[in-house]
Write a protein that holds these residues in place. Sequence first.
Motif, PDB file in Angstrom:
ATOM      1  N   LEU A  53       0.828  -1.208   0.000  1.00  0.00           N
ATOM      2  CA  LEU A  53       0.000   0.000   0.000  1.00  0.00           C
ATOM      3  C   LEU A  53       0.864   1.261   0.000  1.00  0.00           C
ATOM      4  O   LEU A  53       0.550   2.236  -0.691  1.00  0.00           O
ATOM      5  CB  LEU A  53      -0.934  -0.002   1.214  1.00  0.00           C
ATOM      6  N   LEU A  54       1.944   1.253   0.761  1.00  0.00           N
ATOM      7  CA  LEU A  54       2.838   2.411   0.791  1.00  0.00           C
ATOM      8  C   LEU A  54       3.562   2.596  -0.544  1.00  0.00           C
ATOM      9  O   LEU A  54       3.736   3.724  -1.008  1.00  0.00           O
ATOM     10  CB  LEU A  54       3.858   2.260   1.925  1.00  0.00           C
ATOM     11  N   GLN A  55       3.958   1.490  -1.162  1.00  0.00           N
ATOM     12  CA  GLN A  55       4.635   1.570  -2.456  1.00  0.00           C
ATOM     13  C   GLN A  55       3.701   2.057  -3.557  1.00  0.00           C
ATOM     14  O   GLN A  55       4.154   2.604  -4.561  1.00  0.00           O
ATOM     15  CB  GLN A  55       5.196   0.193  -2.840  1.00  0.00           C
ATOM     16  N   ASN A  56       2.389   1.871  -3.361  1.00  0.00           N
ATOM     17  CA  ASN A  56       1.406   2.222  -4.397  1.00  0.00           C
ATOM     18  C   ASN A  56       0.389   3.240  -3.893  1.00  0.00           C
ATOM     19  O   ASN A  56      -0.746   3.281  -4.375  1.00  0.00           O
ATOM     20  CB  ASN A  56       0.680   0.955  -4.851  1.00  0.00           C
ATOM     21  N   GLN A  57       0.808   4.084  -2.960  1.00  0.00           N
ATOM     22  CA  GLN A  57      -0.144   5.021  -2.340  1.00  0.00           C
ATOM     23  C   GLN A  57      -0.676   6.070  -3.310  1.00  0.00           C
ATOM     24  O   GLN A  57      -1.704   6.707  -3.038  1.00  0.00           O
ATOM     25  CB  GLN A  57       0.491   5.697  -1.124  1.00  0.00           C
ATOM     26  N   GLU A  58      -0.016   6.233  -4.470  1.00  0.00           N
ATOM     27  CA  GLU A  58      -0.500   7.190  -5.469  1.00  0.00           C
ATOM     28  C   GLU A  58      -1.484   6.552  -6.447  1.00  0.00           C
ATOM     29  O   GLU A  58      -2.084   7.261  -7.274  1.00  0.00           O
ATOM     30  CB  GLU A  58       0.683   7.777  -6.247  1.00  0.00           C
ATOM     31  N   GLU A  59      -1.651   5.238  -6.380  1.00  0.00           N
ATOM     32  CA  GLU A  59      -2.626   4.595  -7.254  1.00  0.00           C
ATOM     33  C   GLU A  59      -4.036   5.081  -6.886  1.00  0.00           C
ATOM     34  O   GLU A  59      -4.354   5.237  -5.706  1.00  0.00           O
ATOM     35  CB  GLU A  59      -2.554   3.074  -7.111  1.00  0.00           C
ATOM     36  N   PRO A  60      -4.880   5.347  -7.881  1.00  0.00           N
ATOM     37  CA  PRO A  60      -6.186   5.980  -7.612  1.00  0.00           C
ATOM     38  C   PRO A  60      -7.012   5.295  -6.536  1.00  0.00           C
ATOM     39  O   PRO A  60      -7.586   5.970  -5.661  1.00  0.00           O
ATOM     40  CB  PRO A  60      -6.881   5.922  -8.981  1.00  0.00           C
ATOM     41  N   ARG A  61      -7.109   3.979  -6.558  1.00  0.00           N
ATOM     42  CA  ARG A  61      -7.956   3.282  -5.586  1.00  0.00           C
ATOM     43  C   ARG A  61      -7.446   3.498  -4.161  1.00  0.00           C
ATOM     44  O   ARG A  61      -8.206   3.814  -3.244  1.00  0.00           O
ATOM     45  CB  ARG A  61      -7.997   1.786  -5.907  1.00  0.00           C
ATOM     46  N   ILE A  62      -6.124   3.313  -3.968  1.00  0.00           N
ATOM     47  CA  ILE A  62      -5.543   3.455  -2.628  1.00  0.00           C
ATOM     48  C   ILE A  62      -5.564   4.917  -2.193  1.00  0.00           C
ATOM     49  O   ILE A  62      -5.909   5.239  -1.046  1.00  0.00           O
ATOM     50  CB  ILE A  62      -4.108   2.894  -2.618  1.00  0.00           C
ATOM     51  N   ALA A  63      -5.218   5.829  -3.116  1.00  0.00           N
ATOM     52  CA  ALA A  63      -5.197   7.268  -2.788  1.00  0.00           C
ATOM     53  C   ALA A  63      -6.579   7.749  -2.340  1.00  0.00           C
ATOM     54  O   ALA A  63      -6.701   8.567  -1.418  1.00  0.00           O
ATOM     55  CB  ALA A  63      -4.719   8.062  -3.994  1.00  0.00           C
ATOM     56  N   LYS A  64      -7.641   7.242  -2.965  1.00  0.00           N
ATOM     57  CA  LYS A  64      -9.002   7.651  -2.605  1.00  0.00           C
ATOM     58  C   LYS A  64      -9.319   7.271  -1.167  1.00  0.00           C
ATOM     59  O   LYS A  64      -9.848   8.094  -0.398  1.00  0.00           O
ATOM     60  CB  LYS A  64     -10.003   6.998  -3.553  1.00  0.00           C
TER      61      LYS A  64
END
Length: 474
Positions: free
Chosen positions: A251-262
């Motif tokens: 999640l931290l590595q992909n925190q800018e991905e739209p689903r996680i960022a939302k």
Amino acid sequence: MIEQKLTKNLYSTEEEENPELQALSERLTTMFNDPSVDDEQKLTEGRQAMAYIENISRGIIRPQLFYNSITTSSLAADYCQWDFCFSVLKLPHRQEEWETSKALLKTCGWIFPFKKVCVICDRPTKISLDEKRQLHASGEPAIEFSDGYCVYAYRGALQTEPLNPKLELAEKYQQETNPRLRQAIVESYSVENLDVDWLFMESDFQVREILFQKLGSERIIASLQDSDPFGLLPQALTEDAGSLLWVAFALLQNQEEPRIAKFIRDSSSPTINLKQLRASLMRDSLETIVAWLEQYAPNFVDDFLPGLDEEEISRRLEQLPFKVPREVCELYQWRNGISSERMLFVYHDFLELERAIEQSEMLSKSIPERERDNEPAYLFLLFEFESEYFAVAGGDKVVETAPVYHISDIFEVTLVFNSITTMMLALAESYECGYYRAENLDEFGSVDVDFKQLARIRHKYNPGTVEPMYLEGE
């Protein structure tokens, strides 16, 4: 039938007048005619006698050649059988020849007999085994012979040489393909030489556990704290976390991905509750898959069975000899499998809970074999396709998340997802990005999947898992 075969064997040898065979014949005839002796005992003693007759008819209990050699290891099982005949059944035998044969078995290695020369291999002067009776020694030979020849091994894996503490480790660890030898590196070197990055590169669950214990939570958090403004990592290191550390890292590595960022933006607290975030992302990913089906294959949506309540799921799971992670309960609260063949999860069907429990109980009978192969003792089957499965690891306590393994049709077990949550994150994004192609979706739920793109997304959310996963490499 066995009585007839025994009689034929007894009187077809070249030694029909042999008093030993006559005595055996009389004993067996009496036994077969005695109604107080049950059929199972007759069958057992009859088979032992047939084996004895086969050898005594040759005139000697003689070891057989195997690749032009006498291998004492291959003879051990036969000698146990003959020893039972002689020691327990008290069958007549040639004592001197039997003692000579036993002496060969007990004191020699391989034997290579020729016409005028016989080469006899000495036994090792040292054999070291671990608790699983695998060849094992750390920093020294596992097998040694009197002439100096030796073999190095670690947890059953052969080494060309002992580990050298002065060698550069990072490259050696990354290039080593045998997990038992990576385990040797982790166990043999001091913690200062180990890298936290290895924890998230490692695909073997045992090596992961050893790395985690050796590195310690403080060092892990300290090395990653710059990328963790939300305080997720400390929450991932509780006793009931399971594989949650790998989920938090993803999640931290992909925190800018739209689903996680939302979901991060929607959190009202500076410190995000990791377990709530994970559960929300898993449910959202599952609903994303359903939304895709509603748009491109609406007739498939009705095949999902209604979800079960938490109490019902817990009651049914009680019959298992192990505990499953909370993710499993959440998955079956969402839906209770699919009623027909709809190959939507990678290309596997979602099993109904009762069927998953039934097949997982059957699988639990092979625990010794999996532990011998350094695989998880307990696996709970979730998704199936023609004797292939995706299964989540079970244990002796309930944890938040657990790794997901692929079980091939020849029962090879490989780590492919770090949790059910990160599995669904990868699949939801693959559906959204068009890597499941709707135009090729047939009535049986078979989809055309771009496995190379799926592999890329799978690794994005599941670092350290096996590469590639079966069809991904094609």
